[in-house]
Design a protein around this motif. Structure first.
Motif, PDB file in Angstrom:
ATOM      1  N   LEU A   3     -23.162  13.759 -54.015  1.00  0.00           N
ATOM      2  CA  LEU A   3     -24.307  12.993 -54.504  1.00  0.00           C
ATOM      3  C   LEU A   3     -25.337  12.772 -53.406  1.00  0.00           C
ATOM      4  N   ILE A   4     -26.610  12.860 -53.792  1.00  0.00           N
ATOM      5  CA  ILE A   4     -27.719  12.600 -52.871  1.00  0.00           C
ATOM      6  C   ILE A   4     -28.716  11.688 -53.573  1.00  0.00           C
ATOM      7  N   LYS A   5     -29.211  10.700 -52.880  1.00  0.00           N
ATOM      8  CA  LYS A   5     -30.245   9.823 -53.431  1.00  0.00           C
ATOM      9  C   LYS A   5     -31.610  10.354 -53.019  1.00  0.00           C
ATOM     10  N   VAL A   6     -32.457  10.618 -54.002  1.00  0.00           N
ATOM     11  CA  VAL A   6     -33.776  11.210 -53.766  1.00  0.00           C
ATOM     12  C   VAL A   6     -34.831  10.328 -54.422  1.00  0.00           C
ATOM     13  N   ASP A  36     -31.883   3.643 -48.842  1.00  0.00           N
ATOM     14  CA  ASP A  36     -30.919   4.701 -48.538  1.00  0.00           C
ATOM     15  C   ASP A  36     -31.264   6.020 -49.210  1.00  0.00           C
ATOM     16  N   ILE A  37     -32.533   6.313 -49.304  1.00  0.00           N
ATOM     17  CA  ILE A  37     -32.987   7.586 -49.872  1.00  0.00           C
ATOM     18  C   ILE A  37     -32.949   8.654 -48.786  1.00  0.00           C
ATOM     19  N   SER A  38     -32.444   9.828 -49.143  1.00  0.00           N
ATOM     20  CA  SER A  38     -32.311  10.909 -48.159  1.00  0.00           C
ATOM     21  C   SER A  38     -33.458  11.911 -48.216  1.00  0.00           C
ATOM     22  N   ILE A  39     -34.001  12.146 -49.417  1.00  0.00           N
ATOM     23  CA  ILE A  39     -35.103  13.102 -49.575  1.00  0.00           C
ATOM     24  C   ILE A  39     -36.230  12.427 -50.347  1.00  0.00           C
ATOM     25  N   LEU A  40     -37.413  12.412 -49.761  1.00  0.00           N
ATOM     26  CA  LEU A  40     -38.581  11.752 -50.355  1.00  0.00           C
ATOM     27  C   LEU A  40     -39.706  12.757 -50.515  1.00  0.00           C
ATOM     28  N   ALA A 259     -33.594   8.372 -57.863  1.00  0.00           N
ATOM     29  CA  ALA A 259     -32.455   8.763 -58.690  1.00  0.00           C
ATOM     30  C   ALA A 259     -31.371   9.326 -57.778  1.00  0.00           C
ATOM     31  N   VAL A 260     -30.151   9.330 -58.286  1.00  0.00           N
ATOM     32  CA  VAL A 260     -29.047   9.983 -57.584  1.00  0.00           C
ATOM     33  C   VAL A 260     -28.751  11.295 -58.296  1.00  0.00           C
ATOM     34  N   ILE A 261     -28.823  12.391 -57.543  1.00  0.00           N
ATOM     35  CA  ILE A 261     -28.565  13.708 -58.129  1.00  0.00           C
ATOM     36  C   ILE A 261     -27.178  14.193 -57.721  1.00  0.00           C
ATOM     37  N   ASP A 262     -26.617  15.062 -58.535  1.00  0.00           N
ATOM     38  CA  ASP A 262     -25.270  15.587 -58.330  1.00  0.00           C
ATOM     39  C   ASP A 262     -25.373  17.079 -57.998  1.00  0.00           C
ATOM     40  N   GLU A 291     -22.869   8.985 -47.602  1.00  0.00           N
ATOM     41  CA  GLU A 291     -22.075   8.948 -48.823  1.00  0.00           C
ATOM     42  C   GLU A 291     -22.716   7.990 -49.814  1.00  0.00           C
ATOM     43  N   ILE A 292     -22.919   8.459 -51.064  1.00  0.00           N
ATOM     44  CA  ILE A 292     -23.606   7.679 -52.090  1.00  0.00           C
ATOM     45  C   ILE A 292     -22.652   7.450 -53.262  1.00  0.00           C
ATOM     46  N   ALA A 293     -22.605   6.216 -53.724  1.00  0.00           N
ATOM     47  CA  ALA A 293     -21.798   5.900 -54.905  1.00  0.00           C
ATOM     48  C   ALA A 293     -22.551   6.324 -56.159  1.00  0.00           C
TER      49      ALA A 293
END
Length: 670
Positions: A3-6, A36-40, A259-262, A291-293
């Motif tokens: 999971l990644i938060k974008v 805690d966003i990784s990609i903006l 959003a959190v993408i899978d 690590e993202i829940a």
């Protein structure tokens, strides 16, 4: 799960406003890190602003953009961010998106498909980037990859479709799909028009499905440079599923839609499709994703989008936001509207009030005053009503030809909205001008011989008083002409066309009257009605420039507004000939208007449209709302001098005399 938060980041920018643009971007990045966003993904050309026009040619524009980029990069620790800016290579300028990862510039993806229709003129400033081409771009001591790039950031492949790239049949997403791309970023500057968000959603959702990717779309926000309005549309989709969409028409400087993408789901989608793999040659970037829940992404329409009145709501929200932004970006102290009691000036007054109300609702009273902190007169206001009195000034300027009905209409609206209202009699000024000219030419002016001149002097005399109030208050004078009037020149130059901006010049009178009734009876969001519009909504549109006993009615001077709008749509938007217009009008208005009425109106429209291009060239800038705009500087070009459709009108009259429905009526001529 992988999971990644974008997030898509929306910013309200101003062309060449280097510090405020940079601060909005940095603040948006800092907020993303807090979440805690990784990609903006940030919008297209967000560093410079999209509407820089010919200043894109200036070397200083590109240099200042790079300076800002280096400052922005310092704020990108532990996050990957894309920002838009112009890049000059070998004396060619490209529309680029820079990917910054963990405080380091990693490269620049360049736009391949340039928008060059309607209000867009990108090929004037930018070059198309050739598909598949890559090179290097030097900044100081370092060189960076630039061109048609795919990035691999911490094992995640990221590609770009920049705005118009996604709107064409051979969109870059197809090639990215063949290279195993995981995420497509779309930094965009997509101007508002009615219902356009639905098209964008299809592009995003279908792109995510067709290419088996997560798709992040980020648009600009607000009235950026005067004419175009950006609605701040932001959305994220994954493998054909819309995960989230953001709010539109916000009054904030920036906001995030996350959003959190899978990644596992994305890659499963791709693995189940047969594709001809192509080597990616991606730019490799080391990066560790936290690590993202799992979370439940919530895609839903905004409440006002689901109530069945989307066009009415979009019009109110778009124009109100544009008026608010124009006010603050021009550092003006308020709005001045010559309130005649008619539909146009009433609509503009209502829109100014809605701008105040919606901004206060979103920002709070203190946030509103902070946003307009340069206006001292509002700093002690404690309510929307007090802000309305401080920011909106109405002036009713009656003559002996003005009726008590229009005075009551103007007065009741101003009272309902608590605007500052002045009622002055300008009949003496009109008589003074008449007397001066009568003395100069040696004869009296009369309605029998000088009808148009006597009408125009009344409208024109109203302008100096309105301008004087605007100058006294350092306020914006708003022009009150609509698109229907613009199409046929039914306006007095330096009269009702006077103003800094023309808020409703992009909307037709027929629909505007419908919107005003909606605003009175249904209201914004289904809850807020403006009851002060009741008196105006019960009036027939009239210029009130002839004596009252003449009972002047606009639709008798011109033609019915529904018919005018239909003819304009066919003739101007769809480029139909007078003969084709007649055929279409006969179909649309069968049983409503006589054939003679249709023929007369079509001929009148074409003649007046051609004759009055010089007026449209002089109108104040207008806000763009749809593909029917008549603004010659941003949408529709037409020669000031022309043949006036003479041949085409004669062909229509010949067709009308040799054809027809039902009983023939003899030769038609005008």
């Amino acid at each position: 799960m992988n999971l990644i938060k974008v997030a898509a980041g929306v910013v309200n920018q101003t062309p060449l406003a280097w510090e405020s643009n940079k601060n909005n971007i940095i603040n948006c990045i800092e907020e993303a890190k807090k979440q805690d966003i990784s990609i903006l993904c940030l919008p297209e050309l967000c560093i410079t602003g999209y509407g820089c026009e010919d200043m894109f040619y200036a070397q200083g524009t590109c240099d200042s953009a790079l300076d800002a980029l280096e400052d922005i990069a310092l704020h990108t620790s532990s996050i990957a961010v894309c920002v838009g800016l112009p890049i000059r290579i070998n004396n060619h300028i490209y529309n680029a998106a820079c990917l910054i990862v963990n405080k380091q510039i990693r490269g620049f993806a360049c736009k391949k498909t340039l928008a060059n229709n309607g209000i867009h003129y990108e090929t004037r400033w930018f070059q198309h980037w050739p598909v598949g081409e890559k090179t290097e771009f030097r900044i100081g001591e370092f060189s960076y990859p630039i061109g048609d790039l795919l990035f691999e950031v911490g094992g995640v492949k990221i590609g770009f479709e920049i705005c118009e790239d996604a709107w064409v049949a051979n969109r870059p997403g197809r090639e990215l799909y063949l290279k195993g791309c995981d995420i497509i970023l779309n930094p965009t500057a997509s101007h508002f028009s009615f219902f356009k968000t639905q098209t964008r959603e299809r592009l995003v959702q279908d792109g995510s499905r067709a290419f088996g990717v997560a798709y992040i779309y980020a648009n600009l926000l607000g009235n950026e440079s005067g004419r175009a309005i950006f609605d701040g549309d932001a959305m994220i989709a994954q493998a054909g599923e819309m995960l989230v969409s953001g709010t539109r028409f916000s009054y904030k400087d920036y906001y995030l839609t996350s959003a959190v993408i899978d990644l596992d789901k994305i890659r499963l989608e791709q693995s189940q499709n047969f594709i001809l793999f192509r080597a990616s040659n991606a730019v490799q970037v080391l990066f560790d994703y936290p690590e993202i829940a799992p979370i439940k992404n919530n895609y839903a329409l905004e409440h006002w989008e689901a109530n069945g009145f989307q066009k009415e709501e979009e019009f109110a929200r778009a124009i109100a936001l544009a008026l608010f932004d124009y006010l603050r970006k021009s550092r003006s102290n308020g709005w001045v509207i010559s309130l005649s009691g008619g539909a146009d000036s009433s609509a503009i007054t209502a829109l100014c009030y809605l701008a105040i109300e919606m901004a206060v609702t979103e920002l709070g009273l203190d946030g509103f005053k902070q946003k307009l902190k340069y206006i001292k007169a509002i700093q002690l206001c404690n309510s929307v009503a007090e802000l309305s009195a401080a920011l909106i000034t109405n002036i009713y300027q009656g003559t002996q030809n003005s009726s008590s009905d229009t005075r009551h209409s103007a007065t009741s609206l101003a009272k309902d909205l608590n605007t500052t209202f002045y009622d002055i009699d300008i009949n003496g000024l009109v008589e003074t001008y008449k007397g001066l000219i009568q003395g100069a030419i040696g004869r009296d002016l009369s309605w029998q011989t000088d009808d148009l001149a006597l009408q125009n002097i009344q409208a024109r005399v109203r302008s100096p008083s309105a301008w004087l109030l605007a100058n006294i208050n350092n306020a914006l004078l708003l022009s009150t002409s609509n698109r229907s009037e613009a199409s046929v020149g039914y306006a007095t130059m330096d009269g009702d066309t006077s103003g800094s901006i023309s808020p409703i010049a992009g909307i037709d009178k027929h629909w505007l009257r419908h919107w005003l009734r909606w605003l009175e009876n249904t209201g914004l969001g289904g809850t807020h009605q403006i009851k002060g519009l009741n008196a105006m909504n019960n009036l027939q549109p009239t210029a009130e420039l002839r004596p009252l006993e003449a009972k002047q009615i606009d639709e008798e001077d011109l033609m019915p507004y529904d018919l005018l709008n239909a003819i304009e749509t066919s003739a101007i938007r769809d480029k139909k000939s007078p003969t084709d217009c007649l055929k279409i009008m006969e179909m649309e208005f069968e049983g409503i208007y006589t054939r003679e009425k249709l023929i007369t109106s079509i001929e009148r429209f074409f003649r007046l449209f051609a004759r009055n291009q010089w007026k449209r060239e002089r109108y104040a800038p207008s806000f763009h709302v749809d593909d029917r705009n008549l603004d010659p500087r941003s949408w529709l070009r037409f020669p000031i001098l022309s043949g006036g459709f003479q041949k085409e009108i004669e062909e229509m009259l010949e067709y009308a005399n040799n054809s027809g429905k039902g009983k023939r009526r003899g030769k038609i001529g005008f």
